[in-house]
Design an enzyme around this catalytic site. Structure first.
Site, short mmCIF file in Angstrom:
data_model
loop_
_atom_site.label_atom_id
_atom_site.label_comp_id
_atom_site.label_asym_id
_atom_site.label_seq_id
_atom_site.Cartn_x
_atom_site.Cartn_y
_atom_site.Cartn_z
N LYS A 21 0.83 -1.19 0.00
CA LYS A 21 0.00 0.00 0.00
C LYS A 21 0.87 1.26 0.00
O LYS A 21 2.04 1.22 0.40
CB LYS A 21 -0.90 0.04 1.24
CG LYS A 21 -1.94 -1.06 1.34
CD LYS A 21 -2.71 -0.92 2.64
CE LYS A 21 -3.75 -2.02 2.79
NZ LYS A 21 -4.89 -1.82 1.89
N ARG A 45 -10.08 -11.86 2.14
CA ARG A 45 -10.90 -12.97 1.66
C ARG A 45 -10.17 -14.31 1.80
O ARG A 45 -10.81 -15.35 1.94
CB ARG A 45 -11.31 -12.72 0.21
CG ARG A 45 -10.18 -12.69 -0.79
CD ARG A 45 -10.53 -11.95 -2.07
NE ARG A 45 -10.60 -10.51 -1.86
CZ ARG A 45 -10.89 -9.63 -2.82
NH1 ARG A 45 -11.11 -10.05 -4.05
NH2 ARG A 45 -10.95 -8.34 -2.56
#
Length: 426
Positions: A204, A278
């Protein structure tokens, strides 16, 4: 220190404050001016934020507030670092409000902890200790940690967390007030517990990484909801699964191009190490399914796409079960928590194609491409049983605000705990 008294009035503010003013101040307190006896919760929250800017700690409600009006005030008032006291109206259910407040504060404080303070193991430990303190005779826990995850077949949590020196962990907590060890599991709650998310090798930006301590907001939310339901008298057997890991870069971290083979045989190619939530939830959902739970609710700060779709004032809801989804949204409306449905169809399972595995964990484009939140939910649906019936997924777009908003304080919000608790009890 004396309490700051806040009251409601259906009369306009005096001319000195301006006829259209929704807030005025009196000696020792403030008056919120509502046009009539309706709830006007958002207006209360907006006025609350102005009072909160004064740095006042101890609040006392004066006059005729109903429970939801007091709750709207408190949720907007008590931001990160709040150390004051709340004195509820004498004409309201003080016990219920105090119970809600305890669950909200636990949830918020857990999310607001620094990532150095909150490792995967300490997250699981703190959550288990709090639930056990509420009903010690009815709670049992197990933790599968580090290399034990591989032996148990929980490859998603292991792969995401193996880059950190602080081991990943899967917490399974069993709240069984029935006294029957063979009792059916009515609900299973699954929470994403990424205690810090660097993005891994799909790193990020500094700005995007700044508040990634909140990436365990799903674990905090389902724990807070279970604790609230227990304090409200929950009689149903409920299991809690927290999928806890740090997503860091090291010479042992998982990489793009890796393939994970899950316990149910599904193979997943990693095309984005920042789509890690996920991957850990897949293990939790399989564990929840294996428990035989009649209904499964998972919660996660999963996608930026959900934030783009509904903003930071709503959580996004996905389900393949129309009846369960409608029931969940009815609970949300009942307790005045903002949730909104986004699309999920079975074909969303196939929206992240891979030439090397059954599926990829995302699309290899920025942000996962169009429909990213639905595609993530479609990925998760591969790991629940019964063709998705009895399952609701919450993408917690409204979980956290760094600087606060016009209605919410800085830090965690705990939006969702009351809706989930209402489902557990209902």
């Amino acid at each position: 220190m004396s309490n700051f008294l806040v009251s409601l009035s259906h009369e306009p503010a005096s001319a000195a404050w301006g006829a259209s003013s929704k807030l005025s101040f009196v000696e020792g307190g403030a008056v919120l001016h509502l046009p009539d006896a309706s709830l006007h919760l958002r207006q209360i929250q907006q006025s609350t934020r102005k009072i909160a800017s004064l740095g006042i700690q101890n609040i006392e409600f004066l006059g005729r507030w109903d429970a939801e009006q007091q709750w709207a005030f408190v949720t907007s008032y008590c931001g990160a670092g709040f150390q004051g006291n709340i004195t509820w109206c004498k004409n309201s259910d003080e016990n219920d409000l105090s119970t809600r407040f305890a669950a909200m504060q636990f949830t918020r404080q857990l999310v607001n902890e620094t990532p150095e303070e909150l490792s995967p193991v300490s997250l699981a430990t703190e959550a288990a200790a709090w639930i056990k303190s509420l009903s010690p005779e009815h709670v049992t826990t197990t933790m599968v940690t580090g290399e034990e995850l591989l032996k148990a077949g929980w490859h998603g949590i292991y792969e995401v967390g193996r880059g950190s020196s602080r081991p990943p962990v899967l917490l399974e907590l069993d709240y069984n007030p029935t006294g029957n060890p063979d009792a059916v599991v009515d609900f299973a709650l699954v929470g994403k517990g990424i205690t810090f998310d660097s993005g891994g090798y799909s790193i990020k930006s500094s700005e995007g990484m700044l508040d990634m301590k909140c990436d365990m907001g799903g674990a905090a939310t389902v724990t807070g909801a279970l604790g609230l339901a227990i304090m409200q008298g929950l009689k149903k057997r409920t299991k809690l699964f927290l999928c806890c890991a740090e997503n860091l870069i090291s010479d042992h971290a998982y990489k793009l191009g890796d393939i994970i083979t899950y316990k149910n045989g599904v193979t997943v190619e990693i095309v984005n190490t920042d789509a890690e939530g996920r991957l850990v939830l897949a293990d939790g959902l399989m564990a929840a399914t294996a428990s035989g739970a009649r209904k499964i609710i998972d919660a996660a700060t999963l996608t930026g796409a959900a934030v783009m779709a509904v903003g930071k004032e709503f959580n996004a809801i996905f389900s393949l079960d129309e009846e369960f989804q409608a029931s969940f949204l009815s609970s949300a409306q009942k307790v005045h928590e903002p949730h909104w449905r986004l699309p999920l169809m079975t074909w969303h399972q196939d929206q992240c194609a891979s030439p090397f595995a059954d599926t990829a964990n995302s699309r290899a484009v920025k942000g996962g491409g169009g429909g990213g939140a639905s595609n993530a939910a479609g990925f998760l649906s591969r790991f629940v049983g019964n063709d998705g019936r009895g399952w609701v997924h919450i993408d917690l777009a409204a979980a956290y605000n760094r600087n606060g908003t016009d209605i919410m304080p800085n830090g965690a919000t705990a939006i969702g705990i009351r809706t989930i608790a209402d489902q557990l009890i209902g």
